[in-house]
Design an enzyme around this catalytic site. Structure first.
Site, PDB file in Angstrom:
ATOM      1  N   ARG A 186      54.175  33.268  38.064  1.00 25.12           N
ATOM      2  CA  ARG A 186      53.303  32.363  38.851  1.00 25.12           C
ATOM      3  C   ARG A 186      53.659  30.915  38.594  1.00 25.12           C
ATOM      4  O   ARG A 186      53.863  30.531  37.438  1.00 25.12           O
ATOM      5  CB  ARG A 186      51.847  32.602  38.473  1.00 25.12           C
ATOM      6  CG  ARG A 186      50.873  31.875  39.397  1.00 25.12           C
ATOM      7  CD  ARG A 186      49.430  32.142  39.008  1.00 25.12           C
ATOM      8  NE  ARG A 186      48.904  31.008  38.268  1.00 25.12           N
ATOM      9  CZ  ARG A 186      47.741  31.007  37.610  1.00 25.12           C
ATOM     10  NH1 ARG A 186      46.983  32.107  37.601  1.00 25.12           N
ATOM     11  NH2 ARG A 186      47.332  29.943  36.980  1.00 25.12           N
TER      12      ARG A 186
ATOM     13  N   HIS B 106      38.022  34.889  40.525  1.00 25.55           N
ATOM     14  CA  HIS B 106      38.147  33.512  40.035  1.00 25.55           C
ATOM     15  C   HIS B 106      38.977  32.677  40.995  1.00 25.55           C
ATOM     16  O   HIS B 106      39.637  33.189  41.901  1.00 25.55           O
ATOM     17  CB  HIS B 106      38.788  33.478  38.640  1.00 25.55           C
ATOM     18  CG  HIS B 106      40.212  33.961  38.595  1.00 25.55           C
ATOM     19  ND1 HIS B 106      40.545  35.295  38.716  1.00 25.55           N
ATOM     20  CD2 HIS B 106      41.385  33.294  38.453  1.00 25.55           C
ATOM     21  CE1 HIS B 106      41.857  35.423  38.640  1.00 25.55           C
ATOM     22  NE2 HIS B 106      42.400  34.229  38.497  1.00 25.55           N
TER      23      HIS B 106
ATOM     24  N   ASP C 129      41.939  29.812  40.413  1.00 25.84           N
ATOM     25  CA  ASP C 129      42.773  29.320  39.315  1.00 25.84           C
ATOM     26  C   ASP C 129      42.460  27.863  38.991  1.00 25.84           C
ATOM     27  O   ASP C 129      42.421  27.005  39.886  1.00 25.84           O
ATOM     28  CB  ASP C 129      44.266  29.418  39.683  1.00 25.84           C
ATOM     29  CG  ASP C 129      44.741  30.859  39.709  1.00 25.84           C
ATOM     30  OD1 ASP C 129      44.166  31.705  38.991  1.00 25.84           O
ATOM     31  OD2 ASP C 129      45.707  31.142  40.461  1.00 25.84           O
TER      32      ASP C 129
HETATM   33  C1  SIN Z   1      46.240  35.588  38.637  1.00 28.89           C
HETATM   34  O1  SIN Z   1      45.046  35.560  38.434  1.00 28.89           O
HETATM   35  O2  SIN Z   1      46.898  34.586  38.868  1.00 28.89           O
HETATM   36  C2  SIN Z   1      46.955  36.936  38.621  1.00 28.89           C
HETATM   37  C3  SIN Z   1      46.909  37.610  39.929  1.00 28.89           C
HETATM   38  C4  SIN Z   1      47.686  38.903  39.934  1.00 28.89           C
HETATM   39  O3  SIN Z   1      48.381  39.203  38.953  1.00 28.89           O
HETATM   40  O4  SIN Z   1      47.623  39.615  40.928  1.00 28.89           O
END
Ligand code: SIN
Length: 273
Positions: A268, A97, A99
């Site tokens: 994040r 994906h 984001d």
């Molecule tokens: C995400 O899709 O932002 C998570 C990526 C991850 O945890 O490595």
């Protein structure tokens, strides 16, 4: 002076000689931005970031997003905690994906900091959608440049969607009835480099604009298959204190779920334009 070491042919570079918690000069930020533009995803090792320091670093690149479905930290709603507990079966982000492509104004980048990593597994894969675009024929490129695609969180964040499933330490709301549909060009032109990249992804792209789902499927399936070829990817093995900063306009990513019974804790922040 930051140092830059490529990690794979299509994308990815490790950046050294920089303390992201420190007072970074405008020149440091410009060097990091240039590395991100060129390498599409950049990695940093041995960092120690509080949520406040991660926020401050992220804000040097733009305003930060508050995720519409994933509840952020109580004091810092812009910081998403991505946690897989030993008892959780599903991870978050476990599929290709980009984001926030489901928003009207999608994010430009995500900055992920590893608080606690499992003793094995838990890597993240990245795939360059710029390299994927470059590898297409001129004929298909020309056709794709005329197309737009409909994106939505409606499938991933629905009651049955992978993202919205219950995890012990994450609160994720279901989007049923709430998720809008937004239209983005199938080929995105990077506003800083002018480089073209495919901008459709298996998680959030529903169909081509003006086409039915059934008509869209063969072409989208072809693009999804094409875009995850090994030659367009790199793989990052996390350690506690690692940071990855990726450009959502030209990169897909995939969090691997191969560490059953272990805890993985990431934070994040997501940068808006
Ligand atoms: C995400 O899709 O932002 C998570 C990526 C991850 O945890 O490595």
């Amino acid at each position: 002076m930051v140092s830059v070491r490529k990690v794979a042919g299509a994308l990815g570079a490790e950046i050294g000689d920089v303390d992201l918690a420190g007072a970074l000069s405008d020149a440091d930020i410009a060097a990091i931005r240039a590395a991100l533009n060129e390498h599409q995803v950049i990695f940093f090792r041995d960092q120690a970031l509080t949520p406040e320091q991660q926020l401050a670093f992220g804000r040097r690149f733009g305003p930060l997003n508050i995720h519409p479905y994933v509840t952020g930290m109580a004091d810092h709603p812009e910081v998403m905690e991505i946690i897989k507990e030993p008892t959780d079966k599903l991870n978050f982000g476990g599929g290709w994906h980009s984001d926030m492509s489901f928003l009207e104004t999608p994010s430009i980048g995500s900055i992920l900091y590893a608080v606690q990593t499992p003793s094995f597994g838990g890597d993240t894969l990245f795939a360059s959608q710029a390299a994927a675009y470059d590898a297409l024929s001129d004929g298909l490129k020309a056709t794709l440049e005329t197309l737009r695609a409909v994106h939505s969180a409606g499938r991933e964040y629905s009651a049955k969607g992978q993202s919205a499933q219950k995890r012990a330490s994450m609160q994720v709301a279901e989007a049923e009835g709430l998720a809008g549909e937004f239209i983005h060009p199938v080929v995105k032109v990077h506003p800083e480099t002018g480089r073209k990249a495919l901008y459709v992804n298996p998680a959030f792209t529903m169909r081509l604009d003006g086409w039915t789902k059934r008509e869209s499927k063969p072409l989208l399936d072809y693009l999804f298959e094409h875009s995850r070829q090994e030659a367009f990817t790199c793989r990052f093995s996390w350690r506690d204190g690692s940071v990855a900063f990726w450009d959502n306009r030209q990169v897909w990513h995939y969090a691997l779920n191969d560490y059953p019974g272990q805890r993985r804790h990431m934070r994040r922040v997501t940068v808006d334009p």
